[in-house]
Design an enzyme around this catalytic site. Structure first.
Site, PDB file in Angstrom:
ATOM      1  N   LYS A  34     -19.271   1.468  -1.713  1.00 37.68           N
ATOM      2  CA  LYS A  34     -18.320   1.616  -2.811  1.00 37.68           C
ATOM      3  C   LYS A  34     -17.956   0.236  -3.316  1.00 37.68           C
ATOM      4  O   LYS A  34     -17.605  -0.644  -2.528  1.00 37.68           O
ATOM      5  CB  LYS A  34     -17.068   2.365  -2.382  1.00 37.68           C
ATOM      6  CG  LYS A  34     -16.106   2.602  -3.563  1.00 37.68           C
ATOM      7  CD  LYS A  34     -15.005   3.593  -3.221  1.00 37.68           C
ATOM      8  CE  LYS A  34     -13.849   2.963  -2.525  1.00 37.68           C
ATOM      9  NZ  LYS A  34     -12.740   3.913  -2.317  1.00 37.68           N
ATOM     10  N   LYS A  54     -15.348  -2.058  -5.216  1.00 39.94           N
ATOM     11  CA  LYS A  54     -13.989  -2.200  -5.710  1.00 39.94           C
ATOM     12  C   LYS A  54     -14.068  -2.925  -7.043  1.00 39.94           C
ATOM     13  O   LYS A  54     -14.255  -4.148  -7.110  1.00 39.94           O
ATOM     14  CB  LYS A  54     -13.121  -2.975  -4.719  1.00 39.94           C
ATOM     15  CG  LYS A  54     -11.676  -3.122  -5.147  1.00 39.94           C
ATOM     16  CD  LYS A  54     -10.977  -1.782  -5.305  1.00 39.94           C
ATOM     17  CE  LYS A  54     -10.703  -1.114  -3.983  1.00 39.94           C
ATOM     18  NZ  LYS A  54      -9.932   0.153  -4.142  1.00 39.94           N
ATOM     19  N   HIS A  85      -9.933   7.825   2.714  1.00 39.75           N
ATOM     20  CA  HIS A  85      -9.502   6.590   2.068  1.00 39.75           C
ATOM     21  C   HIS A  85      -9.228   5.511   3.109  1.00 39.75           C
ATOM     22  O   HIS A  85      -8.848   5.797   4.242  1.00 39.75           O
ATOM     23  CB  HIS A  85      -8.227   6.859   1.267  1.00 39.75           C
ATOM     24  CG  HIS A  85      -7.638   5.655   0.632  1.00 39.75           C
ATOM     25  ND1 HIS A  85      -6.412   5.132   0.995  1.00 39.75           N
ATOM     26  CD2 HIS A  85      -8.110   4.853  -0.345  1.00 39.75           C
ATOM     27  CE1 HIS A  85      -6.151   4.075   0.258  1.00 39.75           C
ATOM     28  NE2 HIS A  85      -7.159   3.876  -0.565  1.00 39.75           N
TER      29      HIS A  85
END
Length: 359
Positions: free
Chosen positions: A165, A167, A296
């Protein structure tokens, strides 16, 4: 059994580089506040919360839980989360619940996941979390998409991860989109791709980026625009599943998000969603409305990382790799140091309770 004392310490751990995000930069370390709950039977429970120095906030709650049984979590929640609005803070309650579950597990001689229904997996797969960095190891800063793609390849090789992922919300949006294109080219069609600008993009920008990425087969597009209405607007125009840890990130907003059709996947968080038991409640709602669930990361250290692993292991529907900043930490506060990655996953501790102890 009764809670007889609460102690708190704030701890910082250096990181590998300075991690950038859409509102600034982590300054070469991550900071957490560590909670210890002491009982009259000599059992100590551990909890943890982010957001800088939370010692004063937790200490304010101390008089409300002294003398309470750590098994009476509904009563504790009423006292520290539901009763007085200006003290109500789900993030603080999450740390207290983690510590109480640690106590319960130690008292019963079972791992924390056994208190949440038991584990359905022995290890939880994790992602390569890509941050644009200042002062990266070896020198220099990340300034172009190739730098992030290089980092992704490095983490796949060193940790064994099978998803990433980015950011985002730091550099120009289409340069950030190019990171995912390069990762797809370098790592193949089976490698999971995600991007998260934390809601900083306008709907128009989010739609432009999303449409450019549609053919890459992203696992999800996380918080591309601001608010429930922004999320719904992007979801209507982009053919990528939308995920969130912002809209909604509390039960008050979950119903409106479902009615609006704003998201496809909700990222669980032990603090936003009121502790591990709250995450289980969230998973049940998501199952009811056919929403996906993922995990998360809030820049946690080993105490909360253990709690996250126990919780994720107990949720059958959590079939995508979880977020974790953990690979950026130089060390940890638990006995034995950092928990290892094995083939891109982290093993669920054996317990009792969390199965970790402060060094």
């Amino acid at each position: 059994m009764k809670i007889v004392d609460l102690r708190v310490r704030t701890v910082a751990i250096p990181t590998q580089g300075m991690l950038r995000h859409n509102t600034g930069v982590h300054p070469g370390y991550l900071m957490r506040t560590v909670l210890e709950l002491f009982t009259d039977e000599g059992i100590v429970g551990l909890g943890e919360v982010g957001g800088g120095d939370q010692r004063a906030a937790l200490t304010k709650l101390k008089p409300r839980i002294l003398g309470m049984n750590p098994f009476d979590l509904e009563a504790i929640k009423l006292k520290v989360l539901r009763s007085i609005y200006y003290l109500s803070n789900s993030r603080l309650y999450g740390a207290i619940e983690i510590a109480c579950l640690d106590i319960q597990g130690k008292a019963a001689g079972v791992p924390m996941h056994a208190l949440l229904g038991g584990k359905v997996r022995d290890a939880v797969p994790l992602i390569a979390y890509l941050f644009w960095r200042y002062d990266r190891p070896g020198g220099g800063d990340d300034t172009r998409a190739e730098d992030m793609a290089d980092l992704c390849v490095e983490l796949k090789e060193t940790l064994g991860v099978r998803a990433m992922k980015l950011k985002a919300g730091v550099l120009e949006p289409m340069e950030e989109a190019r990171v995912l294109t390069l990762c797809r080219q370098r790592l193949g069609d089976d490698f999971g791709l995600r991007i998260d600008p934390n809601g900083v993009w306008s709907v128009a920008t989010a739609v432009r980026v999303g449409r450019a990425l549609e053919d890459l087969g992203l696992e999800y597009f996380e918080d591309p625009a601001w608010g429930l209405e922004g999320m719904r607007a992007v979801r209507r125009q982009v053919r990528i599943p939308l995920a969130t840890n912002m809209y909604p990130n509390k039960f008050d907003d979950l119903g409106p998000a479902i009615r609006l059709g704003a998201v496809d996947i909700v990222l669980t968080d032990l603090h936003y969603w009121e502790g591990p038991r709250g995450v289980k409640d969230l998973a049940a709602v998501c199952r009811t409305f056919n929403l996906g669930v993922a995990m998360h990361s809030g820049a946690e250290f080993g105490v909360e990382m253990a709690a996250m692993l126990h919780t994720a292991a107990s949720i059958p529907a959590m079939h995508v790799a979880g977020d974790a900043h953990y690979h950026y930490l130089e060390d940890d506060i638990i006995v034995g140091g950092k928990m290892p990655y094995v083939d891109g996953a982290m093993r669920v501790p054996d317990g009792p309770g969390l199965g970790v102890a402060l060094d």
